[in-house]
Write a protein that holds these residues in place. Sequence first.
Motif, PDB file in Angstrom:
ATOM      1  N   ILE A  85       0.836  -1.205   0.000  1.00  0.00           N
ATOM      2  CA  ILE A  85       0.000   0.000   0.000  1.00  0.00           C
ATOM      3  C   ILE A  85       0.872   1.257   0.000  1.00  0.00           C
ATOM      4  O   ILE A  85       0.626   2.216  -0.751  1.00  0.00           O
ATOM      5  N   ILE A  86       1.908   1.267   0.847  1.00  0.00           N
ATOM      6  CA  ILE A  86       2.806   2.432   0.895  1.00  0.00           C
ATOM      7  C   ILE A  86       3.491   2.635  -0.457  1.00  0.00           C
ATOM      8  O   ILE A  86       3.619   3.765  -0.951  1.00  0.00           O
ATOM      9  N   ILE A  88       2.500   1.648  -3.597  1.00  0.00           N
ATOM     10  CA  ILE A  88       1.664   2.097  -4.704  1.00  0.00           C
ATOM     11  C   ILE A  88       1.103   3.504  -4.453  1.00  0.00           C
ATOM     12  O   ILE A  88       0.866   4.256  -5.402  1.00  0.00           O
ATOM     13  N   GLN A  89       0.935   3.887  -3.172  1.00  0.00           N
ATOM     14  CA  GLN A  89       0.536   5.261  -2.888  1.00  0.00           C
ATOM     15  C   GLN A  89       1.656   6.224  -3.268  1.00  0.00           C
ATOM     16  O   GLN A  89       1.408   7.322  -3.784  1.00  0.00           O
ATOM     17  N   THR A  90       2.898   5.817  -3.022  1.00  0.00           N
ATOM     18  CA  THR A  90       4.045   6.628  -3.430  1.00  0.00           C
ATOM     19  C   THR A  90       4.113   6.752  -4.949  1.00  0.00           C
ATOM     20  O   THR A  90       4.371   7.837  -5.490  1.00  0.00           O
ATOM     21  N   LYS A  92       1.624   6.601  -6.943  1.00  0.00           N
ATOM     22  CA  LYS A  92       0.525   7.467  -7.366  1.00  0.00           C
ATOM     23  C   LYS A  92       0.893   8.932  -7.188  1.00  0.00           C
ATOM     24  O   LYS A  92       0.603   9.776  -8.055  1.00  0.00           O
ATOM     25  N   LEU A  93       1.535   9.272  -6.067  1.00  0.00           N
ATOM     26  CA  LEU A  93       1.960  10.648  -5.833  1.00  0.00           C
ATOM     27  C   LEU A  93       3.005  11.088  -6.859  1.00  0.00           C
ATOM     28  O   LEU A  93       3.058  12.263  -7.235  1.00  0.00           O
ATOM     29  N   GLN A  98      -1.783   4.963 -11.484  1.00  0.00           N
ATOM     30  CA  GLN A  98      -3.094   5.589 -11.350  1.00  0.00           C
ATOM     31  C   GLN A  98      -4.100   4.537 -10.892  1.00  0.00           C
ATOM     32  O   GLN A  98      -4.192   3.468 -11.487  1.00  0.00           O
ATOM     33  N   ASP A 101      -9.616   6.267  -5.901  1.00  0.00           N
ATOM     34  CA  ASP A 101      -9.630   6.548  -4.472  1.00  0.00           C
ATOM     35  C   ASP A 101     -10.575   5.566  -3.781  1.00  0.00           C
ATOM     36  O   ASP A 101     -11.438   4.956  -4.407  1.00  0.00           O
ATOM     37  N   ASP A 238      -5.983  -0.854  -9.302  1.00  0.00           N
ATOM     38  CA  ASP A 238      -7.212  -0.831  -8.500  1.00  0.00           C
ATOM     39  C   ASP A 238      -7.350  -2.134  -7.718  1.00  0.00           C
ATOM     40  O   ASP A 238      -7.660  -2.125  -6.512  1.00  0.00           O
ATOM     41  N   TYR A 241      -4.708  -2.292  -4.964  1.00  0.00           N
ATOM     42  CA  TYR A 241      -5.001  -1.350  -3.880  1.00  0.00           C
ATOM     43  C   TYR A 241      -6.071  -1.903  -2.951  1.00  0.00           C
ATOM     44  O   TYR A 241      -5.881  -1.976  -1.725  1.00  0.00           O
ATOM     45  N   LEU A 245      -5.410  -3.250   0.865  1.00  0.00           N
ATOM     46  CA  LEU A 245      -5.988  -2.399   1.891  1.00  0.00           C
ATOM     47  C   LEU A 245      -7.020  -3.148   2.727  1.00  0.00           C
ATOM     48  O   LEU A 245      -7.049  -3.035   3.967  1.00  0.00           O
TER      49      LEU A 245
END
Length: 383
Positions: A85-86, A88-90, A92-93, A98, A101, A238, A241, A245
Amino acid sequence: MSSSNEEPKRDLTIELGDKQDNGSYEPPRQAPMAPPTTSVANSPPISILAYCGSSILMTVTNKIVLTGTFNLNFFLLAVQSIVCIIAIQTLKLMGIAQFRDFNTDEARKWFPISLLLIGMIYTGSKALQFLSIPVYTIFKNLTIILIAYGEVIWFGGSVTSMTLLSFGLMVVSSFIAAWADIQHALTGSGEALTGEAAEKLSTLNAGYLWMLCNCFCSAAYVLGMRKRIKLTNFKDFDTMYYNNLLSIPVLLLCSLFLENWSAPNIAINFPAGHEAKVFAIMVISGLSSVFISYSSAWCVRVTSSTTYSMVGALNKLPIALSGLIFFDAPATFASVGAIFVGFVSGVVYAVAKMWQSKNKAQTAGVLPTTSASVQSMRDSLKQ
């Protein structure tokens, strides 16, 4: 008299360039040609190597953690999900990945799939804990048979004669691998069913039982995800994620209530002086799951679904060989033969699926199409 079929006159303009003082014309200056793009992101060989390397990395790192006395499997899987999670969030930022949410309604619809994923990865970790990497990889092929007949029952799929041949080879390779494992356990203890041999056989039997559960859980996950993904229209990231999560709270609760968190057991799982090493390997194994998903989609994008499916079949060989190279898996004639038969079965299956897709396309009179997201996710589960 002009004909009505006469083509209309075309105005032709010739660029002469700038006129010089002596009356001549200087040729027009041409814009410099851009060098051909040969970026790494569009390189098929590098994408294939990345996919194979990430598959081997994840299998080897999981085996390193699970080898020996480690028994906090739920905690390991929770750490991997948190790292994923950390990561793929990085991404995305940074604008590299992509994905949607978080949405409560989508999470509610996807939660049963996440539970199936937890069953798949937990039983897989237990099987890998008791079995060698070559045997684990060979038996993982049996999942393909369950998925294929599940598609026949629930999605109107079909099984060709060549596909049946590949299934037969998969079963044969599994029997050879099991026989080689049992023979190694017996011969290593002097052919007699001593206490050591009985303990090894008990370990193998536990591994085979977990592997059987893993095959059914993997097939249920893939078939369930295929049905659910049509409702949600999820893409690769997707799916990753929501899977990770939604898995984190379940895995943490299972670890807290079902695993032994006493001080002596923690000392066994995280030996003094090696805590950082164990956590580092956990983090690497979590990152490798991100690499697998990204590299599989990358491989489909820059090559083709056909090439990708063949690479997935060929990839079984280096994964199985990694067990012989990095661990003490027995390299006997039977074990190597089982790896080879399992490798051939994967190639035959990939070719059978390619021919089947081609025949369907010719029957329908359209070009073959394949969803990269579904194909990459489905084949990545066969590692």
